[in-house]
Scaffold this motif. Structure first.
Motif, PDB file in Angstrom:
ATOM      1  N   LEU A   3       0.832 -11.270 -18.318  1.00  0.00           N
ATOM      2  CA  LEU A   3       1.562 -10.165 -17.705  1.00  0.00           C
ATOM      3  C   LEU A   3       0.705  -9.402 -16.700  1.00  0.00           C
ATOM      4  CD1 LEU A   3       3.621  -8.664 -20.669  1.00  0.00           C
ATOM      5  CD2 LEU A   3       4.487  -9.888 -18.671  1.00  0.00           C
ATOM      6  N   ARG A   4      -0.596  -9.322 -16.980  1.00  0.00           N
ATOM      7  CA  ARG A   4      -1.456  -8.581 -16.056  1.00  0.00           C
ATOM      8  C   ARG A   4      -1.495  -9.243 -14.682  1.00  0.00           C
ATOM      9  NH1 ARG A   4      -5.514 -11.229 -19.015  1.00  0.00           N
ATOM     10  NH2 ARG A   4      -6.949 -12.450 -17.723  1.00  0.00           N
ATOM     11  N   HIS A   5      -1.384 -10.599 -14.655  1.00  0.00           N
ATOM     12  CA  HIS A   5      -1.347 -11.274 -13.369  1.00  0.00           C
ATOM     13  C   HIS A   5      -0.129 -10.815 -12.559  1.00  0.00           C
ATOM     14  CE1 HIS A   5      -3.819 -14.444 -15.567  1.00  0.00           C
ATOM     15  NE2 HIS A   5      -4.591 -14.085 -14.535  1.00  0.00           N
ATOM     16  N   LEU A   6       1.003 -10.715 -13.226  1.00  0.00           N
ATOM     17  CA  LEU A   6       2.220 -10.288 -12.540  1.00  0.00           C
ATOM     18  C   LEU A   6       2.120  -8.833 -12.086  1.00  0.00           C
ATOM     19  CD1 LEU A   6       4.995 -11.920 -14.764  1.00  0.00           C
ATOM     20  CD2 LEU A   6       3.865 -12.837 -12.727  1.00  0.00           C
ATOM     21  N   ARG A   7       1.557  -7.977 -12.948  1.00  0.00           N
ATOM     22  CA  ARG A   7       1.420  -6.567 -12.583  1.00  0.00           C
ATOM     23  C   ARG A   7       0.468  -6.412 -11.391  1.00  0.00           C
ATOM     24  NH1 ARG A   7       4.096  -3.421 -16.006  1.00  0.00           N
ATOM     25  NH2 ARG A   7       4.383  -4.076 -18.172  1.00  0.00           N
ATOM     26  N   TYR A   8      -0.608  -7.142 -11.390  1.00  0.00           N
ATOM     27  CA  TYR A   8      -1.561  -7.068 -10.286  1.00  0.00           C
ATOM     28  C   TYR A   8      -0.915  -7.556  -8.993  1.00  0.00           C
ATOM     29  CZ  TYR A   8      -5.317  -6.309 -13.699  1.00  0.00           C
ATOM     30  OH  TYR A   8      -6.120  -5.800 -14.693  1.00  0.00           O
ATOM     31  N   PHE A   9      -0.172  -8.678  -9.090  1.00  0.00           N
ATOM     32  CA  PHE A   9       0.480  -9.238  -7.911  1.00  0.00           C
ATOM     33  C   PHE A   9       1.521  -8.261  -7.344  1.00  0.00           C
ATOM     34  CE2 PHE A   9       4.189 -11.856  -6.446  1.00  0.00           C
ATOM     35  CZ  PHE A   9       3.672 -12.154  -5.197  1.00  0.00           C
ATOM     36  N   VAL A  10       2.329  -7.663  -8.202  1.00  0.00           N
ATOM     37  CA  VAL A  10       3.345  -6.708  -7.751  1.00  0.00           C
ATOM     38  C   VAL A  10       2.677  -5.499  -7.111  1.00  0.00           C
ATOM     39  CG1 VAL A  10       5.124  -5.100  -8.552  1.00  0.00           C
ATOM     40  CG2 VAL A  10       5.128  -7.463  -9.357  1.00  0.00           C
ATOM     41  N   ALA A  11       1.557  -5.044  -7.661  1.00  0.00           N
ATOM     42  CA  ALA A  11       0.847  -3.900  -7.096  1.00  0.00           C
ATOM     43  C   ALA A  11       0.326  -4.212  -5.696  1.00  0.00           C
ATOM     44  CB  ALA A  11      -0.301  -3.484  -8.008  1.00  0.00           C
ATOM     45  N   VAL A  12      -0.244  -5.393  -5.509  1.00  0.00           N
ATOM     46  CA  VAL A  12      -0.764  -5.773  -4.189  1.00  0.00           C
ATOM     47  C   VAL A  12       0.384  -5.893  -3.192  1.00  0.00           C
ATOM     48  CG1 VAL A  12      -1.916  -7.592  -2.878  1.00  0.00           C
ATOM     49  CG2 VAL A  12      -2.801  -6.921  -5.113  1.00  0.00           C
ATOM     50  N   ALA A  13       1.506  -6.490  -3.633  1.00  0.00           N
ATOM     51  CA  ALA A  13       2.660  -6.627  -2.750  1.00  0.00           C
ATOM     52  C   ALA A  13       3.204  -5.255  -2.358  1.00  0.00           C
ATOM     53  CB  ALA A  13       3.749  -7.451  -3.449  1.00  0.00           C
ATOM     54  N   SER A  14       3.205  -4.322  -3.303  1.00  0.00           N
ATOM     55  CA  SER A  14       3.730  -2.977  -3.024  1.00  0.00           C
ATOM     56  C   SER A  14       2.822  -2.208  -2.076  1.00  0.00           C
ATOM     57  CB  SER A  14       3.900  -2.207  -4.338  1.00  0.00           C
ATOM     58  OG  SER A  14       4.280  -0.873  -4.097  1.00  0.00           O
ATOM     59  N   GLU A  15       1.513  -2.291  -2.290  1.00  0.00           N
ATOM     60  CA  GLU A  15       0.560  -1.520  -1.491  1.00  0.00           C
ATOM     61  C   GLU A  15       0.189  -2.211  -0.186  1.00  0.00           C
ATOM     62  OE1 GLU A  15      -0.408   1.517  -2.217  1.00  0.00           O
ATOM     63  OE2 GLU A  15       0.759   1.513  -4.058  1.00  0.00           O
ATOM     64  N   GLN A  16       0.453  -3.535  -0.116  1.00  0.00           N
ATOM     65  CA  GLN A  16       0.087  -4.319   1.068  1.00  0.00           C
ATOM     66  C   GLN A  16      -1.407  -4.207   1.376  1.00  0.00           C
ATOM     67  OE1 GLN A  16       3.222  -2.568   3.738  1.00  0.00           O
ATOM     68  NE2 GLN A  16       3.790  -4.710   4.036  1.00  0.00           N
ATOM     69  N   SER A  17      -2.187  -4.063   0.320  1.00  0.00           N
ATOM     70  CA  SER A  17      -3.631  -3.913   0.491  1.00  0.00           C
ATOM     71  C   SER A  17      -4.298  -4.128  -0.863  1.00  0.00           C
ATOM     72  CB  SER A  17      -3.969  -2.524   1.027  1.00  0.00           C
ATOM     73  OG  SER A  17      -5.333  -2.219   0.845  1.00  0.00           O
ATOM     74  N   PHE A  18      -5.349  -4.962  -0.901  1.00  0.00           N
ATOM     75  CA  PHE A  18      -6.102  -5.137  -2.134  1.00  0.00           C
ATOM     76  C   PHE A  18      -6.832  -3.845  -2.507  1.00  0.00           C
ATOM     77  CE2 PHE A  18      -5.586  -9.678  -1.227  1.00  0.00           C
ATOM     78  CZ  PHE A  18      -5.357 -10.175  -2.500  1.00  0.00           C
ATOM     79  N   THR A  19      -7.338  -3.156  -1.494  1.00  0.00           N
ATOM     80  CA  THR A  19      -8.101  -1.924  -1.761  1.00  0.00           C
ATOM     81  C   THR A  19      -7.230  -0.867  -2.404  1.00  0.00           C
ATOM     82  OG1 THR A  19      -9.556  -2.370   0.126  1.00  0.00           O
ATOM     83  CG2 THR A  19      -9.499  -0.116  -0.734  1.00  0.00           C
ATOM     84  N   ARG A  20      -6.063  -0.592  -1.797  1.00  0.00           N
ATOM     85  CA  ARG A  20      -5.179   0.438  -2.353  1.00  0.00           C
ATOM     86  C   ARG A  20      -4.619   0.024  -3.708  1.00  0.00           C
ATOM     87  NH1 ARG A  20      -3.434   0.663   3.052  1.00  0.00           N
ATOM     88  NH2 ARG A  20      -1.524  -0.512   2.564  1.00  0.00           N
ATOM     89  N   ALA A  21      -4.310  -1.257  -3.869  1.00  0.00           N
ATOM     90  CA  ALA A  21      -3.801  -1.729  -5.166  1.00  0.00           C
ATOM     91  C   ALA A  21      -4.848  -1.568  -6.252  1.00  0.00           C
ATOM     92  CB  ALA A  21      -3.365  -3.185  -5.048  1.00  0.00           C
ATOM     93  N   ALA A  22      -6.107  -1.871  -5.922  1.00  0.00           N
ATOM     94  CA  ALA A  22      -7.190  -1.713  -6.904  1.00  0.00           C
ATOM     95  C   ALA A  22      -7.339  -0.251  -7.317  1.00  0.00           C
ATOM     96  CB  ALA A  22      -8.498  -2.232  -6.323  1.00  0.00           C
ATOM     97  N   GLU A  23      -7.229   0.651  -6.350  1.00  0.00           N
ATOM     98  CA  GLU A  23      -7.308   2.081  -6.673  1.00  0.00           C
ATOM     99  C   GLU A  23      -6.152   2.507  -7.569  1.00  0.00           C
ATOM    100  OE1 GLU A  23      -7.319   3.945  -2.879  1.00  0.00           O
ATOM    101  OE2 GLU A  23      -9.435   3.479  -2.457  1.00  0.00           O
ATOM    102  N   LYS A  24      -4.955   2.000  -7.281  1.00  0.00           N
ATOM    103  CA  LYS A  24      -3.780   2.340  -8.083  1.00  0.00           C
ATOM    104  C   LYS A  24      -3.908   1.810  -9.502  1.00  0.00           C
ATOM    105  CE  LYS A  24       1.267   1.829  -8.081  1.00  0.00           C
ATOM    106  NZ  LYS A  24       2.430   1.287  -7.331  1.00  0.00           N
ATOM    107  N   LEU A  25      -4.509   0.622  -9.630  1.00  0.00           N
ATOM    108  CA  LEU A  25      -4.654  -0.015 -10.946  1.00  0.00           C
ATOM    109  C   LEU A  25      -5.914   0.429 -11.674  1.00  0.00           C
ATOM    110  CD1 LEU A  25      -3.644  -3.614  -9.811  1.00  0.00           C
ATOM    111  CD2 LEU A  25      -2.299  -2.134 -11.313  1.00  0.00           C
TER     112      LEU A  25
END
Length: 304
Positions: A3-25
């Motif tokens: 499930l964490r793979h899916l959550r990480y993928f959705v976060a990156v897709a939402s933020e359109q950025s690995f950096t912002r997604a990492a901060e959110k997560l």
């Protein structure tokens, strides 16, 4: 795949950025990138175009994203259901409410409920109608009292009564001594203070729609978080405000309240609960509400 793979993928897709997604997560960027890479390797698909700025999903990534969102939503629903099942054996009852209902009959309802069900642990949470719907779905509350009708098949909303709207005016206002009910036409061009500012739709949208339906435009519109702030701006001369009649007990030294004419000049009191919820506490609460209406001669909608 986890499930964490899916959550990480959705976060990156939402933020359109690995950096912002990492901060959110709340994780570092390198581990996040590795997790997405592992997901792509397991699927044998490239999901993200890493050369684009901002990041974009590939065609396969867009399809995967749709499915991942549905899976995660379903998992959240299962967790909420499990939470409700865990709590089913306990005598607990949670009520959400918008602030303005505290100036009406809600405190009396709460007192009556506590007296009738002393063995039940009652929790009260202030939240907007929008927030109440989310809290009902997540099992954080059992009943909500709000002002906004929403179309959601998972939530049953019941109009209890329509509370009249009144106009809050600063003392010294030319209309403060007006004896007859005011019309919106009398207020056209006046500055208007509405609440709450967010989330929308809200009571603020109800007030603004009254103006639109009559083809009227207020002066400067000030959006604030809550009723007390709105009244403070009225006192400061920033505008008038339309408030539920039960709020008239507030700031009577420096605010004059006048009735507002019109069949639609009302603030609904709406009770919400999960559709198909067979909890006996809901029926008990409704009995207490209608008993109170009858005892005080309060006009209300017929019980259904």
């Amino acid at each position: 795949m986890e499930l964490r793979h899916l959550r990480y993928f959705v976060a990156v897709a939402s933020e359109q950025s690995f950096t912002r997604a990492a901060e959110k997560l709340h994780i570092a960027q390198p581990p996040l990138s590795r997790q997405i890479q592992q997901l792509e390797e397991e699927l044998g698909l490239v999901l993200i175009d890493r050369d684009s700025r901002p990041l974009r999903l590939t065609d396969a990534g867009r399809l995967m994203h749709e499915q991942a969102v549905q899976v995660l939503e379903r998992v959240d629903e299962i967790r909420a259901m499990a939470k409700r099942l865990r709590a089913a054996g306990r005598d607990r009852f949670a009520i959400g409410f918008v602030t303005s209902t505290l100036y009406g009959g809600l405190p009396e309802v709460i007192r009556r409920y506590r007296a009738a069900r002393p063995e039940v642990e009652l929790t009260l949470l202030e939240m907007t109608t929008i927030e109440q719907v989310a809290a009902l779905k997540e099992g954080r509350i059992d009943v909500g009292f709000g002002r906004i009708a929403l179309d959601d098949p998972t939530v049953d909303q019941r109009l209890l009564r329509n509370e009249a709207l009144v106009v809050a005016l600063p003392t010294g206002h030319p209309l403060a001594n007006h004896q007859d009910p005011l019309c919106l036409d009398d207020l056209a061009g006046e500055g208007l203070v509405v609440f709450p500012k967010a989330p929308r739709p809200s009571f603020a949208d109800m007030v603004l729609s009254l103006y639109r339906e009559r083809g009227l435009r207020p002066g400067a519109v000030h959006e604030v978080r809550e009723l007390q702030t709105a009244l403070g701006l009225v006192v400061a001369g920033e505008g008038i405000s339309l408030v539920p009649a039960s709020a008239q007990r507030l700031r009577r030294d420096d605010i004059v309240y006048r009735p507002l004419h019109g069949d639609k000049a009302v603030a609904p009191v709406i009770m919400s609960h999960r559709a198909q919820d067979g909890s006996p506490e809901i029926g008990i609460l409704l009995d207490l509400i209608y008993d109170m209406y009858q005892a005080y001669g309060i006009q209300h909608e017929p019980r259904r």
